[in-house]
Design an enzyme around this catalytic site. Structure first.
Site, PDB file in Angstrom:
ATOM      1  N   ASP A 147      -7.149 -22.967  31.536  1.00  0.00           N
ATOM      2  CA  ASP A 147      -8.038 -23.386  30.554  1.00  0.00           C
ATOM      3  C   ASP A 147      -9.303 -22.926  30.807  1.00  0.00           C
ATOM      4  OD1 ASP A 147      -9.200 -24.302  28.138  1.00  0.00           O
ATOM      5  OD2 ASP A 147      -8.346 -26.317  28.279  1.00  0.00           O
TER       6      ASP A 147
ATOM      7  N   GLU B 123     -12.929 -31.932  21.708  1.00  0.00           N
ATOM      8  CA  GLU B 123     -12.984 -32.285  22.998  1.00  0.00           C
ATOM      9  C   GLU B 123     -13.899 -33.385  23.565  1.00  0.00           C
ATOM     10  OE1 GLU B 123     -12.716 -28.548  25.682  1.00  0.00           O
ATOM     11  OE2 GLU B 123     -12.786 -27.353  24.038  1.00  0.00           O
TER      12      GLU B 123
HETATM   13  C1  BGC Z   1      -9.880 -26.046  25.453  1.00  0.00           C
HETATM   14  C2  BGC Z   1      -8.625 -25.035  24.886  1.00  0.00           C
HETATM   15  C3  BGC Z   1      -8.981 -23.930  24.198  1.00  0.00           C
HETATM   16  C4  BGC Z   1      -9.917 -23.068  24.997  1.00  0.00           C
HETATM   17  C5  BGC Z   1     -10.389 -21.833  24.754  1.00  0.00           C
HETATM   18  C6  BGC Z   1     -10.706 -24.931  26.027  1.00  0.00           C
HETATM   19  O1  BGC Z   1     -12.134 -25.633  26.290  1.00  0.00           O
HETATM   20  O2  BGC Z   1      -9.318 -27.020  26.096  1.00  0.00           O
HETATM   21  O3  BGC Z   1      -7.724 -25.923  24.158  1.00  0.00           O
HETATM   22  O4  BGC Z   1      -8.019 -23.106  24.118  1.00  0.00           O
HETATM   23  O5  BGC Z   1     -11.083 -23.855  25.337  1.00  0.00           O
HETATM   24  O6  BGC Z   1     -11.095 -21.935  23.443  1.00  0.00           O
HETATM   25  C1  BGC Z   2     -15.181 -24.949  26.428  1.00  0.00           C
HETATM   26  C2  BGC Z   2     -16.465 -25.152  26.595  1.00  0.00           C
HETATM   27  C3  BGC Z   2     -17.416 -24.172  26.040  1.00  0.00           C
HETATM   28  C4  BGC Z   2     -17.094 -24.024  24.600  1.00  0.00           C
HETATM   29  C5  BGC Z   2     -18.101 -22.814  23.860  1.00  0.00           C
HETATM   30  C6  BGC Z   2     -14.788 -24.484  25.153  1.00  0.00           C
HETATM   31  O1  BGC Z   2     -13.731 -24.258  24.672  1.00  0.00           O
HETATM   32  O2  BGC Z   2     -14.437 -26.025  26.775  1.00  0.00           O
HETATM   33  O3  BGC Z   2     -16.664 -25.365  28.318  1.00  0.00           O
HETATM   34  O4  BGC Z   2     -18.763 -24.316  26.342  1.00  0.00           O
HETATM   35  O5  BGC Z   2     -15.921 -23.809  24.596  1.00  0.00           O
HETATM   36  O6  BGC Z   2     -17.324 -21.631  24.073  1.00  0.00           O
END
Ligand code: BGC
Ligand code: BGC
Length: 626
Positions: free
Chosen positions: A307, A512
């Site tokens: 991830d 999230e």
């Molecule tokens: C999420 C994923 C997602 C990834 C890419 C992460 O924060 O947990 O589900 O695919 O970001 O955007």
């Molecule tokens: C990630 C975060 C990030 C956000 C913005 C999410 O998928 O979990 O950590 O800040 O994307 O790109």
């Protein structure tokens, strides 16, 4: 003289032969079996090139030069990372191709694979068709429909030149306090398993007798899918995102694992690892489950992806000991690393770890083979560049009709009048005056929820679509006056003679951990709107939420209650059913609790005492055209 000539001819012939030999390579030959192509290419690759394949960087860090110079294997568009605001599909194609040309100009010309979150349709792209979030699809109990949603999503993703999406989320959400509960089809593993039909929708149908566990993408109309997040993401304590799932191995295997079996059998190309832990071991460092179970036991042959900054989060605070995290994560069996920002640091650390034998070369080769297998199998070497021929699919009328159908089937009718013989729904279309109230009635962003035109979602008319208010206006008799007030006061309600009211309220968008919520109450002023309106007018309450919320205190005042989840851009589907052009058929994909102190409470539990049980939903018949 003749000898010299013969020698010269000989040299020319040799050079031509050498040039041709350089041209021809088994890995470039689509006639050769994929395993031969992988082997041939792997033999030609330096360590630097191999490590590059394992790296996925964010679009904000990518350029043709970076792709070429670091041999980067993949790019993702993080949420909201678009070529330009309201970018056209052509602009997307140009952007992706530009990066791809960088990759193709590298020594071996290995194409990169571009990935994006298309979680309920192509949700970062302006004007795309946005479908109900997974919780709504779970309510349809219609895997065939979900497969069609997958096929339509694949076309829209391809319309923008992208061949890979991080979907479906096959989490089994066991606690609605979790901020990602709407990304889960159901609390019931069987429903989630059935909904993995999304995978053949996205990737295409497996050919007969296809080898089990081998990734599959049918062609240019399809995209590689990603089952996520492996494993137990929906089982964390109190639904706290990225937290600890404390359950026995038996529970893990019977609740959270079944949909992975099904996904692998259906040829899923990639699997994403979960941020969460299982019994205090971070999944990103869990060699037993990632290598031992997923790869060795379930015989998954696609690639495992981390991830976003998932390796960093092995430690707390994140990135505390990055080199150690890289060692743990790669040795656990993760093949592609969504780095996605500090890629130079990752490359340096991984290179060092391989050179000092902390990570065996066989592990790197396994990762690269899997990544190449997906790329060869999906035809990326033959068709690395997109053209504009598919741009027409983005937000097409046909897809919007499909989304509207999905909305109709996702709605769950929880209450309909005082008794079965005094139903309020279907609502009459012809009345002198009706009221529409609530913050969610005229807001595309709200009805789409999180992961829409950005990470957390947004308020307002942020993309093309039909709001529920517009849909109501489109559906009632032209003579019926429809008035809209977000928060009508008692005075206003008394001084108007409304035949009935439709109150559309819910949660604001979230994604999230920012959606984690321990009280699950409707945010203000929703409770007052419900109470005021329903006290003076016959009312239908339509809930726009990513999960069950506290509703018991209001149920007696409400005449009819509809759970509409996060329906997406096609709000017309809501009016289709409210006014009886179609019947209600949705069934609760989750248990509706009475009070939050009952949580977690799932179907089959010992002290099961819900407000509305799992599977509940009143069915209505469509009214005949008058
Ligand atoms: C999420 C994923 C997602 C990834 C890419 C992460 O924060 O947990 O589900 O695919 O970001 O955007
Ligand atoms: C990630 C975060 C990030 C956000 C913005 C999410 O998928 O979990 O950590 O800040 O994307 O790109």
């Amino acid at each position: 003289m003749a000898e010299i000539r013969a020698l010269l001819i000989g040299i020319v012939v040799f050079c031509c032969w050498a040039a041709m030999a350089d041209e021809y390579a088994i890995y470039k030959d689509p006639e050769k079996p994929i395993n031969h192509r992988i082997k041939d290419l792997l033999n030609r690759m330096t360590l630097e090139e191999k490590i590059g394949q394992m790296v996925q960087i964010d679009q904000s860090r990518a350029s043709a030069e970076v792709m070429k110079n670091y041999y980067i294997g993949s790019i993702l568009s993080g949420p909201g990372h678009v070529p330009a605001e309201k970018a056209s599909p052509e602009m997307w194609v140009d952007m992706v191709n530009d990066f791809q040309k960088g990759s193709l100009s590298s020594r071996l010309g290995i194409p990169m694979i571009y990935g994006i979150d298309a979680l309920h349709g192509h949700n970062n792209v302006y004007n795309a068709t946005l479908f109900p979030h997974n919780i709504g699809l779970g309510a349809t109990r219609d895997p065939e429909l979900v497969k069609k949603v997958g096929a339509a999503t694949a076309l829209e993703v391809r319309a923008t030149g992208i061949p890979y999406t991080f979907a479906p989320c096959i989490a089994v959400c066991r606690d609605p306090r979790w901020g990602r509960c709407y990304e889960s089809y159901s609390e019931d593993p069987k429903v989630v398993q059935a909904m993995t039909e999304m995978i053949p929708g996205l990737q295409g149908d497996l050919p007969a007798n296809y080898r089990k566990g081998v990734p599959y993408v049918a062609g240019k109309q399809n995209v590689a899918a990603c089952a996520k997040h492996f494993v137990g993401d929906g089982g964390t304590t109190k639904g706290i995102d990225e937290n600890n799932t404390v359950i026995s191995r038996h529970e893990l295997l019977s609740i959270h694992m079944p949909a992975y079996y099904t996904s692998i059998i259906k040829g899923v190309s990639t699997i994403m690892v979960s941020y969460s832990s299982w019994n205090s071991i971070k999944m990103h460092a869990n060699r037993d489950l990632v290598t031992g179970f997923l790869k060795d036991k379930m015989r998954f042959r696609g690639f495992v992806i981390s991830d976003w900054e998932g390796l960093d989060r092995i430690t707390s605070p994140p990135h505390k000991n990055y080199s150690h995290s890289v060692e743990e994560g790669v040795n656990a069996g993760i093949d592609m690393i969504m780095v996605p920002l500090e890629y130079k640091e990752f490359i340096n650390d991984l290179t060092f770890l391989v050179k000092n034998n902390s990570i065996p070369m066989s592990r790197i080769d396994d990762a690269v083979k899997r990544i190449l297998r997906v790329k060869f199998m999906m035809g990326l070497f033959e068709n690395p560049l997109a053209d504009y021929s598919m741009t027409k699919y983005l937000g097409s009328q046909e897809h919007r009709e499909l989304a509207r159908e999905a909305v109709r089937k996702s709605l769950v009718l929880l209450k309909n009048g005082e008794s079965a013989n005094k139903p309020l729904i279907p609502l009459p279309k012809k009345e002198s005056k009706i009221l529409v109230a609530g913050s969610h009635a005229d807001n595309i962003g709200y009805q789409c929820g999180g992961w829409t035109m950005g990470w957390q979602g947004k308020s307002g008319n942020i993309t093309q679509g039909t709001t529920i208010l517009e849909a109501i206006r489109n559906t009632v008799d032209p003579k019926t006056v429809v008035t809209y007030r977000k928060n009508p006061d008692a005075e206003y309600l008394k001084s108007n003679k409304f035949s009935y009211a439709i109150v559309v309220v819910g949660e604001p968008p979230y994604a999230e951990w920012l959606g984690d919520n321990l009280n699950l109450t409707l945010p203000d002023p929703a409770p007052t709107v419900i109470t005021n309106v329903c006290a003076s007018v016959k009312c239908v309450v339509v809930l726009i939420t990513g999960r069950p919320v506290v509703i018991q205190p209001y149920v007696d005042q409400i005449d009819a209650l509809v759970a509409a989840w996060l329906p997406g851009t096609e709000g017309q589907g809501v009016a289709d059913v409210l006014f009886g052009d179609y019947g209600f058929s949705g069934k609760l994909p989750r248990t509706w609790f009475k009070t939050v102190d009952q949580l977690p409470m799932n179907v089959g539990d010992k002290n099961y005492d819900p407000l509305y049980p799992f599977g509940y939903g009143i069915a209505t018949q469509p009214t005949k055209a008058k």
